[in-house]
Design a protein around this motif. Structure first.
Motif, PDB file in Angstrom:
ATOM      1  N   UNK A  47       0.821  -1.205   0.000  1.00 38.86           N
ATOM      2  CA  UNK A  47       0.000   0.000   0.000  1.00 38.86           C
ATOM      3  C   UNK A  47       0.857   1.259   0.000  1.00 38.86           C
ATOM      4  N   UNK A  48       1.878   1.273   0.858  1.00 44.73           N
ATOM      5  CA  UNK A  48       2.651   2.509   0.977  1.00 44.73           C
ATOM      6  C   UNK A  48       3.589   2.697  -0.214  1.00 44.73           C
ATOM      7  N   UNK A  49       4.113   1.596  -0.754  1.00 38.48           N
ATOM      8  CA  UNK A  49       4.969   1.740  -1.933  1.00 38.48           C
ATOM      9  C   UNK A  49       4.132   2.264  -3.101  1.00 38.48           C
ATOM     10  N   UNK A  75     -14.034   7.616  -7.254  1.00 39.44           N
ATOM     11  CA  UNK A  75     -14.087   6.155  -7.271  1.00 39.44           C
ATOM     12  C   UNK A  75     -14.032   5.623  -5.837  1.00 39.44           C
ATOM     13  N   UNK A  76     -15.104   4.962  -5.402  1.00 38.88           N
ATOM     14  CA  UNK A  76     -15.150   4.482  -4.008  1.00 38.88           C
ATOM     15  C   UNK A  76     -14.013   3.522  -3.675  1.00 38.88           C
ATOM     16  N   UNK A  77     -13.498   2.841  -4.696  1.00 35.49           N
ATOM     17  CA  UNK A  77     -12.417   1.897  -4.461  1.00 35.49           C
ATOM     18  C   UNK A  77     -11.173   2.618  -3.935  1.00 35.49           C
ATOM     19  N   UNK A  78     -10.928   3.808  -4.466  1.00 38.22           N
ATOM     20  CA  UNK A  78      -9.778   4.588  -3.999  1.00 38.22           C
ATOM     21  C   UNK A  78      -9.947   5.004  -2.542  1.00 38.22           C
ATOM     22  N   UNK A  83      -8.568   4.248   3.044  1.00 38.67           N
ATOM     23  CA  UNK A  83      -8.978   3.873   4.404  1.00 38.67           C
ATOM     24  C   UNK A  83      -8.111   2.722   4.904  1.00 38.67           C
ATOM     25  N   UNK A  84      -7.852   1.744   4.000  1.00 41.48           N
ATOM     26  CA  UNK A  84      -7.017   0.602   4.387  1.00 41.48           C
ATOM     27  C   UNK A  84      -5.601   1.063   4.750  1.00 41.48           C
TER      28      UNK A  84
END
Lengths: 144, 246
Positions: A47-49, A75-78, A83-84
């Motif tokens: 995620x951070x990379x 886009x809700x996925x973003x 959030x993750x």
């Protein structure tokens, strides 16, 4: 370790001696916390990379503006991805801080106080961040 | 006989300053360093230098030693800031100025002798002995080469406490069981003939058990027997995890 432990403690009786009964009784909290650290650590690497390389290097910091954020968060996925990232980063960090506090803040009362402050700050900003991500309304920016 | 014996040559000898942290609880308020100069050969061990001090200069210097061959684990001490067995370190490897201190994290009884009672209490808490109450077979409890290999590394522990007293988690909290205890639990937990893995793992599944290990690797560095301690601790962690989750 503190210098107090290494020098002043010498020659004095050390607490402890019998260790047969672990304090706090049976609990699997530490197992789960250990598993969480490993799992969240691996997830955070990706995620951070992604976050760092894609948005700061490929897209470029100079192109990061409110338009881009509005586009992305349409886009809700973003939002879910953000959030993750936020949740795993904060909880992974919080658990690491808990390790350090339990290692080095030895007085029970003080430990509780330090934990209280750290937990409040971290959990508070986590909730604040998730709230912002979920309720973000582009019209606030576009109507300006 | 006399001719075949190697005579110490004057040329090979050198003067070395040994700085020992001395402490006598009856007379001293604080531990303090005292310097000694001894003449050593490069192949002398630090223990030989300490013996030279105790036997010929200052009989009051106090330290534990027994077999002097790296087997009994009596003479673990901090040599130039690193936990080592004095009988396994050669003078040529420590330089012309050597600082010798007692193991960290234990009460000093006198000079380099520390109170290891808490260390052995921790050790005893994980049942460091073979447990199997079932009736033994006709001859003996057999084990395959692979089953023996599983815990071979951790059988090498000599309980010198070099690992435990190099562990920052132990320095911070003496209630942490420490690497040596986990190593000795590992030795029986992974023994196919043993039946008491569960109580050992339960003992280690606590905040003061394996979970206080932060994977610093100091223990592995310090071990005079080259036991891969951090790996053994990792295996115990996994055994607890699979026992609780799977």
């Amino acid at each position: 370790m503190s210098t107090e432990e290494s020098t002043a403690g010498r020659g004095e009786a050390r607490p402890g001696g019998g260790y047969d009964v672990p304090r706090g009784g049976r609990s699997n909290f530490e197992v789960w916390s250990w598993v969480f650290m490993r799992v969240s650590g691996v997830i955070l690497i990706f995620l951070s990379v992604y976050h760092l390389v894609w948005w700061n290097l490929v897209v470029g910091v100079e192109h990061l503006d409110s338009e881009l954020v509005i586009d992305r968060w349409a886009n809700p996925l973003y939002r879910l991805l953000n959030i993750a990232l936020l949740t795993f980063a904060m909880l992974h960090g919080l658990n690491g801080a808990r390790y350090s506090i339990e290692d080095y803040v030895r007085k029970p009362g003080l430990q509780l106080a330090v934990k209280g402050v750290v937990y409040t700050i971290v959990i508070g900003s986590l909730i604040f961040g998730i709230f912002a991500l979920l309720t973000f309304d582009p019209s606030i920016l576009t109507n300006r | 006989m006399a001719e075949s014996r190697r005579k110490p040559t004057e040329a090979g000898r050198s003067k070395v300053r040994i700085r020992v942290l001395r402490y006598n609880p009856d007379t001293d308020k604080q531990p303090a360093y005292r310097d000694y100069t001894v003449s050593v050969e490069p192949t002398d061990r630090v223990l030989d230098a300490l013996n030279a001090i105790k036997w010929y200069q200052d009989g009051s210097v106090t330290y534990r030693r027994s077999c002097a061959h790296g087997v009994c684990g009596s003479d673990a001490m901090r040599i130039n800031g690193v936990n080592r067995l004095a009988c396994k370190v050669l003078m040529r490897d420590v330089g012309a100025e050597v600082v010798i201190e007692p193991l960290m994290g234990f009460r000093i009884i006198k000079d380099l002798v520390v109170d290891m009672e808490s260390f052995f209490a921790q050790y005893r808490s994980v049942l460091p002995y073979f447990v199997n109450d079932s009736r033994p077979p006709e001859r003996e409890r057999l084990q395959s080469i692979e089953e023996r290999e599983r815990f071979d590394d951790t059988t090498k522990c000599i309980l010198c406490a070099a690992c435990t007293t190099s562990c920052p988690s132990f320095w911070a909290n003496e209630e942490f069981v420490g690497p040596a205890t986990i190593v000795n639990a590992h030795r029986f937990v992974f023994d196919s003939r043993d039946d008491a893995a569960a109580p050992r793992l339960e003992r280690l599944n606590g905040r003061e058990g394996v979970w206080r290990c932060r994977t610093v690797f100091n223990c592995t560095e310090a071990c005079p027997r080259d036991i891969r301690i951090t790996q053994a601790i990792g295996e115990v962690k996994k055994a607890i995890m699979y026992g609780q989750i799977a």
